[in-house]
Design a protein around this motif. Structure first.
Motif, PDB file in Angstrom:
ATOM      1  N   UNK A 281      -4.534  17.300  14.779  1.00  0.00           N
ATOM      2  CA  UNK A 281      -5.355  18.043  15.737  1.00  0.00           C
ATOM      3  C   UNK A 281      -5.334  19.543  15.452  1.00  0.00           C
ATOM      4  N   UNK A 282      -4.195  20.044  14.990  1.00  0.00           N
ATOM      5  CA  UNK A 282      -4.086  21.484  14.743  1.00  0.00           C
ATOM      6  C   UNK A 282      -4.502  21.886  13.335  1.00  0.00           C
ATOM      7  N   UNK A 283      -4.413  20.964  12.373  1.00  0.00           N
ATOM      8  CA  UNK A 283      -4.730  21.317  10.981  1.00  0.00           C
ATOM      9  C   UNK A 283      -5.986  20.631  10.447  1.00  0.00           C
ATOM     10  N   UNK A 284      -6.554  19.719  11.221  1.00  0.00           N
ATOM     11  CA  UNK A 284      -7.742  19.008  10.788  1.00  0.00           C
ATOM     12  C   UNK A 284      -7.397  17.720  10.057  1.00  0.00           C
TER      13      UNK A 284
ATOM     14  N   UNK B  15      -5.725  18.174   1.150  1.00  0.00           N
ATOM     15  CA  UNK B  15      -4.271  18.229   1.334  1.00  0.00           C
ATOM     16  C   UNK B  15      -3.654  19.502   0.763  1.00  0.00           C
ATOM     17  N   UNK B  16      -4.384  20.177  -0.140  1.00  0.00           N
ATOM     18  CA  UNK B  16      -3.809  21.355  -0.775  1.00  0.00           C
ATOM     19  C   UNK B  16      -3.571  22.485   0.214  1.00  0.00           C
ATOM     20  N   UNK B  17      -4.258  22.455   1.349  1.00  0.00           N
ATOM     21  CA  UNK B  17      -4.043  23.467   2.379  1.00  0.00           C
ATOM     22  C   UNK B  17      -3.101  23.004   3.469  1.00  0.00           C
ATOM     23  N   UNK B  18      -2.486  21.836   3.290  1.00  0.00           N
ATOM     24  CA  UNK B  18      -1.583  21.293   4.299  1.00  0.00           C
ATOM     25  C   UNK B  18      -0.157  21.233   3.771  1.00  0.00           C
ATOM     26  N   UNK B  19       0.794  21.098   4.682  1.00  0.00           N
ATOM     27  CA  UNK B  19       2.188  20.956   4.295  1.00  0.00           C
ATOM     28  C   UNK B  19       2.489  19.489   4.010  1.00  0.00           C
TER      29      UNK B  19
ATOM     30  N   UNK C 252      -6.740  10.722  -9.707  1.00  0.00           N
ATOM     31  CA  UNK C 252      -6.658  12.170  -9.586  1.00  0.00           C
ATOM     32  C   UNK C 252      -5.367  12.519  -8.867  1.00  0.00           C
ATOM     33  N   UNK C 253      -4.843  13.697  -9.120  1.00  0.00           N
ATOM     34  CA  UNK C 253      -3.576  14.121  -8.541  1.00  0.00           C
ATOM     35  C   UNK C 253      -3.779  15.380  -7.712  1.00  0.00           C
ATOM     36  N   UNK C 254      -3.090  15.436  -6.580  1.00  0.00           N
ATOM     37  CA  UNK C 254      -3.169  16.574  -5.664  1.00  0.00           C
ATOM     38  C   UNK C 254      -1.747  17.028  -5.364  1.00  0.00           C
ATOM     39  N   UNK C 255      -1.562  18.319  -5.195  1.00  0.00           N
ATOM     40  CA  UNK C 255      -0.239  18.858  -4.892  1.00  0.00           C
ATOM     41  C   UNK C 255      -0.260  19.601  -3.560  1.00  0.00           C
ATOM     42  N   UNK C 256       0.175  18.960  -2.477  1.00  0.00           N
ATOM     43  CA  UNK C 256       0.259  19.660  -1.192  1.00  0.00           C
ATOM     44  C   UNK C 256       1.361  20.719  -1.228  1.00  0.00           C
ATOM     45  N   UNK C 257       1.253  21.716  -0.347  1.00  0.00           N
ATOM     46  CA  UNK C 257       2.355  22.662  -0.179  1.00  0.00           C
ATOM     47  C   UNK C 257       3.527  21.919   0.451  1.00  0.00           C
ATOM     48  N   UNK C 258       4.732  22.298   0.104  1.00  0.00           N
ATOM     49  CA  UNK C 258       5.882  21.588   0.656  1.00  0.00           C
ATOM     50  C   UNK C 258       7.029  22.534   0.961  1.00  0.00           C
TER      51      UNK C 258
ATOM     52  N   UNK D 148       0.824  -1.208   0.000  1.00  0.00           N
ATOM     53  CA  UNK D 148       0.000   0.000   0.000  1.00  0.00           C
ATOM     54  C   UNK D 148       0.857   1.256   0.000  1.00  0.00           C
ATOM     55  N   UNK D 149       0.350   2.297  -0.659  1.00  0.00           N
ATOM     56  CA  UNK D 149       0.909   3.642  -0.550  1.00  0.00           C
ATOM     57  C   UNK D 149      -0.041   4.445   0.331  1.00  0.00           C
ATOM     58  N   UNK D 150       0.461   4.915   1.461  1.00  0.00           N
ATOM     59  CA  UNK D 150      -0.414   5.539   2.459  1.00  0.00           C
ATOM     60  C   UNK D 150      -0.019   6.985   2.716  1.00  0.00           C
ATOM     61  N   UNK D 151      -0.995   7.761   3.155  1.00  0.00           N
ATOM     62  CA  UNK D 151      -0.766   9.128   3.603  1.00  0.00           C
ATOM     63  C   UNK D 151      -0.934   9.147   5.111  1.00  0.00           C
ATOM     64  N   UNK D 152       0.019   9.774   5.782  1.00  0.00           N
ATOM     65  CA  UNK D 152      -0.039   9.759   7.244  1.00  0.00           C
ATOM     66  C   UNK D 152       0.472  11.074   7.810  1.00  0.00           C
ATOM     67  N   UNK D 153       0.131  11.311   9.073  1.00  0.00           N
ATOM     68  CA  UNK D 153       0.593  12.496   9.791  1.00  0.00           C
ATOM     69  C   UNK D 153       0.523  12.187  11.282  1.00  0.00           C
ATOM     70  N   UNK D 154       1.151  13.027  12.076  1.00  0.00           N
ATOM     71  CA  UNK D 154       1.129  12.821  13.529  1.00  0.00           C
ATOM     72  C   UNK D 154      -0.222  13.255  14.085  1.00  0.00           C
ATOM     73  N   UNK D 155      -0.642  12.670  15.213  1.00  0.00           N
ATOM     74  CA  UNK D 155      -1.898  13.111  15.842  1.00  0.00           C
ATOM     75  C   UNK D 155      -1.896  14.600  16.158  1.00  0.00           C
ATOM     76  N   UNK D 156      -0.746  15.158  16.579  1.00  0.00           N
ATOM     77  CA  UNK D 156      -0.695  16.582  16.916  1.00  0.00           C
ATOM     78  C   UNK D 156      -0.905  17.452  15.674  1.00  0.00           C
ATOM     79  N   UNK D 157      -0.329  17.047  14.541  1.00  0.00           N
ATOM     80  CA  UNK D 157      -0.518  17.819  13.317  1.00  0.00           C
ATOM     81  C   UNK D 157      -1.979  17.777  12.879  1.00  0.00           C
TER      82      UNK D 157
END
Length: 299
Positions: A173-176, A184-188, A210-216, A162-171
């Motif tokens: 909690x603060x970014x939704x 994801x376009x509004x996230x880092x 579909x393709x999405x481009x997060x800020x980086x 699998x190819x997965x998207x993940x983040x920390x619980x703290x991130x």
């Protein structure tokens, strides 16, 4: 000219880094070693070594030649042992390559167990996040994650990744928590690729891609660094399931957008066969295939 002897001489010169130490190891005179190498170079029409007053180094052609030469000598030794009835166990070297993190976590334990079972086997590993050329780099076995190009290599599929998207619980909690890929376009995003940043992340929605481009602000070429950055709350990362499995299990990362994941990538064990693979390579591949297929993270 005895070409088998020539192969042996070239290999020893390369390993010893010079003609004089190679001559000592081979029980030959230095001029005899030099003549053998020169005769072989003339026969092949290439330069095998770069020579200076201080060092002797293989050329690119020389690297390719000794990679094939080692296989010839190994197969000859195995054939002679089998013909004489002295083949009582596997002998020789097996060289294996895999992606860096995958190799350290999963291939290395299998390799160590294989060494314990076969005391006359030696093993060389190359765990790097790049596509290796098995023939040119003198490798026998590779683990590849992803779709394979057509080649002469023998490939055995051991599962899907699998190819997965993940983040920390703290991130989160603060970014939704993202509910759809567009969120994801509004996230880092933490860019991670073997060779270049992957600016667009592919997803599957309603049967279409579909393709999405997060800020980086962070691009890395190491899975471990991408995982550490995600755990530290530096953004959302797109990684392979095995790379984050321990952190997810420990609660330091959370997988999101699971319903939108692209099709999983095939995982293969490949080996160079030629006319027939050496018995030690077949045995190693068999053990790799059996053990990897038993892993829970492979579907």
């Amino acid at each position: 000219m005895d070409r088998l002897k020539g192969i042996e001489v070239v290999i020893v010169v390369a390993e010893e880094g010079g003609f004089a130490p190679a001559a000592k190891r081979l029980g030959m005179s230095p001029p005899a070693v030099t003549r053998t190498v020169l005769a072989l170079e003339e026969h092949l029409g290439i330069r095998l070594f770069r020579r200076t007053t201080r060092v002797v180094r293989l050329t690119e052609s020389g690297e390719r030649y000794i990679a094939g030469g080692r296989r010839v000598l190994d197969e000859l030794a195995e054939a002679e042992a089998s013909a004489s009835g002295a083949h009582k166990g596997l002998k020789g070297q097996v060289a294996v390559t895999a992606p860096g993190m995958f190799g350290r976590l999963f291939v290395a334990p299998i390799a160590l167990d294989f060494l314990a079972l076969h005391p006359d086997i030696s093993l060389r590993t190359l765990f790097v996040d790049r596509i290796t050329d098995l023939v040119e780099e003198g490798l026998d076995v590779a683990v590849r994650i992803g779709h394979l190009p057509d080649s002469s290599l023998v490939a055995t599929q051991v599962g899907l990744m699998r190819q997965v998207v993940c983040a920390s619980p703290s991130y989160l909690a603060s970014h939704g928590v993202p509910r759809a890929p567009n969120d994801l376009e509004g996230m880092e995003g933490i860019d991670f690729s073997f060779s270049a940043p992957q600016r667009h992340w592919a997803f599957r929605s309603s049967g279409r891609s579909r393709a999405v481009r997060p800020r980086s602000r962070l691009s890395v070429n190491s899975a471990e660094v991408a995982v550490a950055a995600a755990v530290a709350g530096r953004g959302v990362a797109r990684l392979l399931a095995y790379q984050v499995e321990a952190e997810v299990r420990a609660g330091r990362l959370e997988i999101v957008l699971a319903d939108f994941e692209p099709p999983p990538l095939p995982v293969h064990v490949l080996h160079v066969e030629g006319r027939h693979a050496a018995a030690r390579v077949r045995a190693f591949v068999g053990m790799m295939v059996e053990r990897l297929r038993s892993e829970d993270w492979l579907s």
